[in-house]
Design a protein around this motif. Structure first.
Motif, mmCIF file in Angstrom:
data_model
loop_
_atom_site.group_PDB
_atom_site.id
_atom_site.type_symbol
_atom_site.label_atom_id
_atom_site.label_comp_id
_atom_site.label_asym_id
_atom_site.label_seq_id
_atom_site.Cartn_x
_atom_site.Cartn_y
_atom_site.Cartn_z
ATOM 1 N N LYS A 21 0.783 34.489 -45.209
ATOM 2 C CA LYS A 21 1.424 34.568 -43.865
ATOM 3 C C LYS A 21 0.699 34.032 -42.688
ATOM 4 C CE LYS A 21 4.803 38.058 -45.381
ATOM 5 N NZ LYS A 21 5.225 39.579 -44.953
ATOM 6 N N SER A 22 1.420 33.681 -41.634
ATOM 7 C CA SER A 22 0.778 33.416 -40.370
ATOM 8 C C SER A 22 0.217 34.750 -39.699
ATOM 9 C CB SER A 22 1.551 32.616 -39.667
ATOM 10 O OG SER A 22 1.828 31.335 -40.115
ATOM 11 N N VAL A 23 -0.849 34.939 -38.970
ATOM 12 C CA VAL A 23 -1.146 36.081 -38.380
ATOM 13 C C VAL A 23 -1.564 35.975 -36.987
ATOM 14 C CG1 VAL A 23 -3.357 35.802 -39.319
ATOM 15 C CG2 VAL A 23 -2.536 38.133 -38.595
ATOM 16 N N ILE A 24 -1.127 36.844 -36.344
ATOM 17 C CA ILE A 24 -1.518 37.074 -34.900
ATOM 18 C C ILE A 24 -2.563 38.200 -34.875
ATOM 19 C CG2 ILE A 24 -1.075 37.760 -32.470
ATOM 20 C CD1 ILE A 24 1.674 36.235 -32.712
ATOM 21 N N ILE A 25 -3.952 38.137 -34.521
ATOM 22 C CA ILE A 25 -4.831 39.080 -34.350
ATOM 23 C C ILE A 25 -4.903 39.446 -33.015
ATOM 24 C CG2 ILE A 25 -7.420 39.419 -34.843
ATOM 25 C CD1 ILE A 25 -7.032 37.786 -37.312
ATOM 26 N N LEU A 26 -5.063 40.902 -32.665
ATOM 27 C CA LEU A 26 -5.212 41.281 -31.494
ATOM 28 C C LEU A 26 -6.471 42.350 -31.214
ATOM 29 C CD1 LEU A 26 -1.427 42.246 -30.453
ATOM 30 C CD2 LEU A 26 -2.827 39.916 -29.924
ATOM 31 N N VAL A 27 -7.275 42.258 -30.537
ATOM 32 C CA VAL A 27 -8.511 42.756 -30.415
ATOM 33 C C VAL A 27 -8.718 43.432 -28.919
ATOM 34 C CG1 VAL A 27 -11.097 42.790 -30.794
ATOM 35 C CG2 VAL A 27 -9.552 41.053 -32.021
ATOM 36 N N PRO A 28 -8.305 44.739 -29.110
ATOM 37 C CA PRO A 28 -8.762 45.561 -27.760
ATOM 38 C C PRO A 28 -9.957 45.844 -27.747
ATOM 39 C CG PRO A 28 -7.000 46.542 -29.238
ATOM 40 C CD PRO A 28 -7.510 45.598 -29.852
ATOM 41 N N VAL A 29 -10.746 45.443 -26.591
ATOM 42 C CA VAL A 29 -11.895 45.658 -26.213
ATOM 43 C C VAL A 29 -12.291 46.299 -24.915
ATOM 44 C CG1 VAL A 29 -12.868 43.887 -27.870
ATOM 45 C CG2 VAL A 29 -12.459 43.417 -25.526
ATOM 46 N N ARG A 30 -13.453 46.586 -24.675
ATOM 47 C CA ARG A 30 -13.925 47.139 -23.280
ATOM 48 C C ARG A 30 -15.264 46.573 -22.997
ATOM 49 N NH1 ARG A 30 -12.192 50.413 -18.991
ATOM 50 N NH2 ARG A 30 -13.647 51.060 -17.774
ATOM 51 N N LEU A 31 -15.461 45.599 -22.184
ATOM 52 C CA LEU A 31 -16.727 44.963 -21.990
ATOM 53 C C LEU A 31 -17.573 45.331 -20.625
ATOM 54 C CD1 LEU A 31 -15.276 41.561 -22.476
ATOM 55 C CD2 LEU A 31 -16.211 42.921 -24.285
ATOM 56 N N GLY A 32 -17.920 46.457 -20.986
ATOM 57 C CA GLY A 32 -18.761 47.172 -19.630
ATOM 58 C C GLY A 32 -18.220 48.633 -19.233
ATOM 59 N N GLY A 33 -18.635 49.161 -18.194
ATOM 60 C CA GLY A 33 -17.973 50.334 -17.497
ATOM 61 C C GLY A 33 -17.016 50.093 -16.530
ATOM 62 N N GLN A 34 -17.451 49.997 -15.420
ATOM 63 C CA GLN A 34 -16.300 49.867 -14.553
ATOM 64 C C GLN A 34 -16.085 48.366 -14.109
ATOM 65 O OE1 GLN A 34 -14.470 52.235 -13.058
ATOM 66 N NE2 GLN A 34 -15.343 53.858 -14.748
ATOM 67 N N GLU A 35 -16.893 47.812 -14.531
ATOM 68 C CA GLU A 35 -17.164 46.276 -14.284
ATOM 69 C C GLU A 35 -17.271 45.386 -15.375
ATOM 70 O OE1 GLU A 35 -19.595 45.197 -10.901
ATOM 71 O OE2 GLU A 35 -18.320 46.355 -9.573
#
Length: 460
Positions: A281-295
């Motif tokens: 099947k086709s797939v959409i991959i979603l990756v939640p990330v946080r790239l640092g602290g406040q900035e």
């Protein structure tokens, strides 16, 4: 120019200055406050709730509308990168960029839709921006999934409307030649225009739309959210996954959400495998990330740019808390984005040939990378197994960039791949935690309160 008026056009003049203005998103009339008329006799609680909803909508239209009047400057000496394509903003390249940009689905605040369950809200103005950016992320994946490569809305839209000028037909040509040309173009574009219109209807502001605001709010209840609450990028990713899984319109598409910044290949394989002859099947991959602290950690800017150069990337949702944007590309040190914070009237998609113009933004905007909030969700699309394998190879190269370019010993990849399956999957499900994340530094874990961002991430 009012974004909900007139048809998209792809003709224009080449820029004459090194810095050129964008195509203005709002006129002074459209950005101004709404004039509300309320009868003095409407005193019951339901009408008060509707009035409050209208006032919130009007305030946010003023708050965000006036800021949208500001011009963005685009250099003609540097290319614009958007969804893996490079455009120089001169001559035909500029027009090609404009046609590609106006094709993107622009999903914004709306007002005047049926009441959301559990309250009297008839608008998402002021609180639904993350859900709207999530809709745009999913919509980009659906366009890649359903439309042929290189398709643009502006050409298809005008051809189906029998616009002879935009067909490039001269009035001196014979009627037979014009008829043959029009017939050919209609055969080519009419099916795509119908599919495009159907995709738009899936995001309609009514309870029956599979990816509309009503459905997303309903699915958010399992995460403790309700209409009027702030939805973070991570929770939005899981809501989109549930929405696609519940839809009967997309049997060949699945959504996978990475857990703890890790793409578990065994989990993706389990989702995508299907019996022959179509074995993947086709797939959409979603990756939640946080790239640092406040900035945003500056060491990740190069990696973000590299990700946006990949054709498999379908965008990034994020932005400052309570001001989410949909990032679609960049030019130099500025991100290109679509902004959902413009409140438009609801469109009744049940009507035949309902107007499409308000679902397409004609005017690109950009902002500095330094203003990007580190909390975000990154999206990718793979049509088949070979595309998924190519996606993994390309991402592995991108993810090594921060480590290769940074002298810091604490620079980690944005996310990683694992051959196994997640512990949550083995337990039979995954529920996002609330406002708590972990910072991994060498072999030490430390609890951090992330309630200011009102979402949950593994902090890199």
């Amino acid at each position: 120019m009012n974004p909900s008026s007139s048809s998209a056009r792809c003709e224009g003049q080449s820029p004459t200055d090194d810095l050129m203005d964008d195509w203005l998103l709002l006129s002074s009339e459209s950005a101004g406050p709404l004039h509300l008329e309320v009868s003095r006799e409407d005193q019951d609680s339901e009408d008060r709730g509707k009035l409050k909803s209208k006032l919130v909508s009007a305030w946010n239209s003023v708050k965000y509308g006036w800021s949208l009047k500001q011009k963005s400057k685009f250099s003609k000496s540097s290319p614009v990168i958007m969804f893996g394509q490079s455009y120089k903003l001169i001559d035909q390249e500029r027009e090609r960029f404009r046609c590609s940009f106006v094709t993107l689905l622009w999903l914004t605040y709306r007002r005047g839709f049926p009441q959301l369950p559990g309250g009297s809200l008839t608008t998402d103005s002021g609180w639904g921006c993350v859900l709207r950016t999530g809709q745009m992320l999913l919509a980009q994946g659906l366009l890649l999934h359903l439309m042929p490569p290189g398709w643009t809305w502006s050409v298809s839209h005008h051809v189906v409307r029998d616009d002879m000028d935009l067909l490039g037909l001269n009035s001196k040509e014979g009627s037979n030649k014009r008829g043959r040309r029009l017939s050919l173009d209609l055969r080519l574009f009419r099916p795509m225009a119908a599919t495009h219109r159907r995709v738009v209807s899936w995001f309609a502001d009514n309870p029956t739309a599979p990816f509309g605001i009503h459905k997303l709010v309903e699915l958010g209840k399992s995460s403790g959210k309700r209409a009027g609450d702030w939805y973070g990028p991570s929770i939005a990713a899981h809501i989109l996954r549930k929405a696609v899984a519940a839809s009967t319109d997309l049997p060949n598409l699945v959504v996978y959400v990475a857990q703890d910044c890790t793409i578990y290949l065994e989990d993706v394989k389990r989702l995508c495998e299907r019996p022959p002859p179509q074995s993947w099947k086709s797939v959409i991959i979603l990756v939640p990330v946080r790239l640092g602290g406040q900035e945003l950690n500056p060491s990740y800017i190069t990696c973000v740019k590299k990700l946006l150069t990949l054709q498999c990337c379908i965008g990034i949702i994020g932005g400052k808390p309570k001001h989410s944007l949909f990032f679609i590309g960049f030019q130099d040190d500025h991100l290109l984005y679509l902004d959902p914070h413009y409140c438009q009237p609801t469109v009744d998609v049940t009507k035949e040939n309902f107007p499409l113009e308000s679902f397409h933004c004609k005017h690109p905007r950009k902002m500095s990378f330094s203003r990007m909030d580190p909390s975000c969700t990154i999206g990718f699309y793979a049509k088949g197994l070979k595309d998924f394998e190519s996606l993994c190879t390309a991402l592995l190269v991108c993810l090594l960039l921060p480590q290769a370019l940074s002298t810091s010993a604490e620079t980690y990849p944005m996310f990683i791949f694992s051959d196994g399956k997640s512990q949550e999957e083995e337990k039979g499900g995954y529920t996002p935690p609330n406002n708590i994340t972990y910072i991994q530094r060498k072999n030490e874990r430390k609890r951090v309160d992330t309630s200011n961002s009102m979402d949950e991430f593994v902090l890199l």
